[in-house]
Structure formats: C-alpha cells, structure tokens
Design an enzyme around this catalytic site. Structure first.
Site, PDB file in Angstrom:
ATOM      1  N   GLU A 128      25.371  36.032 -37.310  1.00  0.00           N
ATOM      2  CA  GLU A 128      26.039  34.733 -37.195  1.00  0.00           C
ATOM      3  C   GLU A 128      25.098  33.653 -36.687  1.00  0.00           C
ATOM      4  O   GLU A 128      25.130  32.517 -37.155  1.00  0.00           O
ATOM      5  CB  GLU A 128      27.264  34.837 -36.283  1.00  0.00           C
ATOM      6  CG  GLU A 128      28.420  35.642 -36.876  1.00  0.00           C
ATOM      7  CD  GLU A 128      28.899  35.085 -38.214  1.00  0.00           C
ATOM      8  OE1 GLU A 128      28.667  33.905 -38.499  1.00  0.00           O
ATOM      9  OE2 GLU A 128      29.506  35.857 -38.978  1.00  0.00           O
ATOM     10  N   TYR A 140      32.425  28.101 -33.375  1.00  0.00           N
ATOM     11  CA  TYR A 140      32.455  28.894 -34.590  1.00  0.00           C
ATOM     12  C   TYR A 140      31.969  30.319 -34.356  1.00  0.00           C
ATOM     13  O   TYR A 140      32.637  31.292 -34.721  1.00  0.00           O
ATOM     14  CB  TYR A 140      31.621  28.253 -35.713  1.00  0.00           C
ATOM     15  CG  TYR A 140      31.285  29.290 -36.759  1.00  0.00           C
ATOM     16  CD1 TYR A 140      32.271  29.737 -37.635  1.00  0.00           C
ATOM     17  CD2 TYR A 140      30.037  29.920 -36.782  1.00  0.00           C
ATOM     18  CE1 TYR A 140      32.019  30.751 -38.543  1.00  0.00           C
ATOM     19  CE2 TYR A 140      29.771  30.931 -37.690  1.00  0.00           C
ATOM     20  CZ  TYR A 140      30.761  31.346 -38.566  1.00  0.00           C
ATOM     21  OH  TYR A 140      30.525  32.359 -39.437  1.00  0.00           O
ATOM     22  N   ASP A 184      34.542  27.304 -40.146  1.00  0.00           N
ATOM     23  CA  ASP A 184      33.167  26.899 -40.413  1.00  0.00           C
ATOM     24  C   ASP A 184      33.203  25.834 -41.490  1.00  0.00           C
ATOM     25  O   ASP A 184      34.269  25.401 -41.920  1.00  0.00           O
ATOM     26  CB  ASP A 184      32.316  28.109 -40.846  1.00  0.00           C
ATOM     27  CG  ASP A 184      32.620  28.494 -42.276  1.00  0.00           C
ATOM     28  OD1 ASP A 184      33.755  28.293 -42.724  1.00  0.00           O
ATOM     29  OD2 ASP A 184      31.719  29.009 -42.960  1.00  0.00           O
TER      30      ASP A 184
END
Length: 344
Positions: free
Chosen positions: A76, A159, A177
């Site tokens: 991520e 996020y 996102d």
DNA sequence: AATGCGTGGTC
DNA sequence: TGACCAAGCAT
C-alpha cells in the site's frame, strides 16, 4: 449518522439534486426520505462489482492468501501515487529482504531508500522504515489491526490505514482512494465532487455487512476504477454498474468500449474552464529533478560519495545546493565530516 | 488548506 | 509533445 442525502454523494445543496435524476439512475433518492429499505439497493452495486471482480481481477502478489499484514502494508505504501507495474519488482525484492517489520527496522534507513529504487517519493521509504520501527517497538513486531494505531504509523494516512485494516485484517472499512472516488463521482454524478467524508459515508452504505465480503467489495471497487472506470477513457461497455451509472445514462447510452464520459462534472454555467487548473511546474530543470539526480547517485554507490561526484550527477550548482539542503532536511541524506555524502 | 514531494508512461 | 495520470501523505 448524518442526515446527508443518500443519493448523490455531492452536497445535497448544489446542482439541484432534484428528483429529476430519474428512476433509472439507480440508487438515487431524494435526500431526507431515505430509510433503511433502500440500503440493499446500494449493496446491490457491491455485489455486481464483486461478481465482475471474480472474473476480471488481476492476480497481484499482495492479494494472494500468503500476503500477510506486513506485505499488505508494504504494497500500500509503495502504491501511493505509483503505478502497479512499477511496484511489482521492488515489492518482491523488498519482502524477500525484509520479510518482517523487525527485519527492516534492524537495518539503517538508508538501505530502505536504496531498495526503494526509482519508485519516486523516496520519503515513503524513510517513513516505511520508521513505521517498521514503531511496529517493532510498540506493537511487538505485529502490524496493528486497529485503525487508529495504523493511522499513527509514519506514512500511513486515511487511505492506507483503511486499506490495511480491510485487506489485511478483513475489517469492514470504507476504503476511499482516487479510483473509488472517481467511480462514485461518476456513478452518482450530480455535477459536483463530494467531500471525502460524504464519499466514505456513501461507501459504508454500499458495503455488505459481512466484513470479509465488505473487504472484497472494496478491492472490487478499486479494481473497477483502475481497469474500467479509468480517468481518461472509461470503458463503460464491460462495466457491471453501467445501468446504474448516472453519468453514463446522462450521456445518452454511450455505446461501449470507446465511450468516453468526460469527467465527473459538467460546468453548470459557461465557465470556459479557463485559469482553472493550476499548471504543474515543469519537472525538467527543477529542484525536484535535482533531488532525484542526487539520490540516484547516492543509491548507485555502495558507500559515501564525494561532492565532486554529485556535481557530475547534477551539474547545476544552484539546484544542486537546494536539492542537498532539502534532502538533508528530509533525512534522506547525511553529510559526513569529511565532506562526503551518504544515505542515512 | 494549499503545497511540495519523484518518476515514467501515455496520448 | 506537453499535459495528464498513477492504490497519498505531511505540513
């Protein structure tokens, strides 16, 4: 719970959300009168996305069952503002070398910067290293599953925290996102771009109840945004949400494939979108580029580099000086007593 | 809250 | 061909 309208994520005030939206636009209902029986309609979108995802999903390493929370966190952070195609190789090498937060924390931060390669935004490497240290020290080496604890990690924002909680721990969390934001903006297009808070609220209504299913639905929405509802030329043809999409229907049945709904909003009035978008300063010849050149020189050298080497890598003295100062301030660079420079 | 932060691919 | 875009974050 807000009393926010459940139809368009956009502020109920603007662009006359009037019922005019029409029945065909799916989950669009006048604000206020909303109740619970309409919730399943929103969830239906998630199930459609899920069905599509089952067929169309890419096989990405961080989605495989063997990808633990650390792998998910690493992916991520790497994916922040960075295309999947560029992340893949660095991700694999990274996890091979540092299979756990503790392993990374045991190495100097400069090694993380070096391994980061040309992913861009190298401060992310530093923050990921710092996050690993926090995880090692404060969480016994385990990536926390709590949203607030995740949020507290360096480099982890709204996020990323939601993504890790959802994808790694199967928590039921709205994951917003840029892909999902674009998808929702088009889906409920009312001429405005809703706030993140409202979009998350909308998402929360859309997610299935079962946490693991909700988590899968979140990936499905993201994948839909990444592969189908793309920024430039969305391929509405194969989109499972097409029939419920307000923007698509407002375009008047665009055929397929090449159908290209513009962006979310149509300027209500004339607004020739003039001085609107602030132009991004050119990268070529920028201090930003100079930082990259200096860091690249540092990365390619096993040890400290002499000032002269940096002059070669970045000939412009003014920009080089600014770059060095910035990198130093960011902790991406270390000035040694003998006048050489090294990664931290 | 507007900015700054990398890098490379695409049309 | 330059402008836009790519799973944001921190200040």
């Amino acid at each position: 719970m807000g009393s926010a309208g459940r139809s368009a994520p956009g502020p109920a005030g603007r662009s006359a959300p009037g019922p005019a939206g029409g029945p065909a636009v799916g989950p669009s209902v006048p604000a206020d009168s909303v109740p619970a029986d309409s919730v399943p309609a929103d969830r239906a979108l998630a199930y459609r996305a899920l069905a599509w995802y089952a067929e169309a999903a890419r096989d990405l390493p961080w989605r495989r069952p063997d990808a633990g929370p650390w792998a998910v966190l690493v992916s991520e952070v790497m994916l922040q503002q960075t295309p999947v195609s560029r992340v893949l190789a660095v991700y694999s090498a990274w996890l091979r070398r540092w299979p756990s937060p503790r392993a990374l924390a045991a190495d100097p931060p400069g090694e993380a910067v070096r391994a980061w390669g040309r992913l861009g935004y190298p401060r992310r490497a530093l923050r990921l290293h710092a996050a690993a240290a926090v995880i090692d020290r404060e969480h016994a080496g385990h990536v926390p599953d709590d949203l607030d604890a995740l949020r507290a990690l360096p480099g982890v924002g709204a996020y990323t925290a939601a993504a890790v909680a959802s994808f790694a721990f199967r928590r039921r969390q709205p994951v917003l996102d840029t892909n999902v934001a674009r998808l929702l903006t088009r889906l409920f297009a009312d001429g405005t771009r809703a706030s993140d808070g409202l979009l998350r609220q909308t998402l929360d209504r859309m997610l299935p109840t079962e946490p693991a299913v909700a988590a899968e639905a979140s990936v499905a929405f993201m994948e839909l945004g990444a592969l189908v509802c793309t920024a430039r030329s969305p391929a509405c043809g194969p989109c499972p949400l097409r029939s419920q999409c307000r923007l698509h229907s407002s375009r008047g049945l665009v055929s397929e494939g090449s159908s290209r709904p513009p962006n979310g909003a149509s300027p209500p009035s004339g607004q020739p979108e003039l001085a609107g978008a602030p132009r991004r300063p050119p990268y070529r010849g920028s201090v930003r580029e100079a930082r990259g050149l200096v860091l690249a020189a540092l990365r390619s050298s096993p040890g400290p580099v002499a000032a002269g080497t940096l002059s070669l890598a970045c000939p412009d003295a003014t920009r080089r000086a600014s770059a060095l100062a910035g990198l130093l301030a960011d902790g991406l660079l270390q000035a040694l007593p003998d006048g050489t420079y090294a990664l931290p």
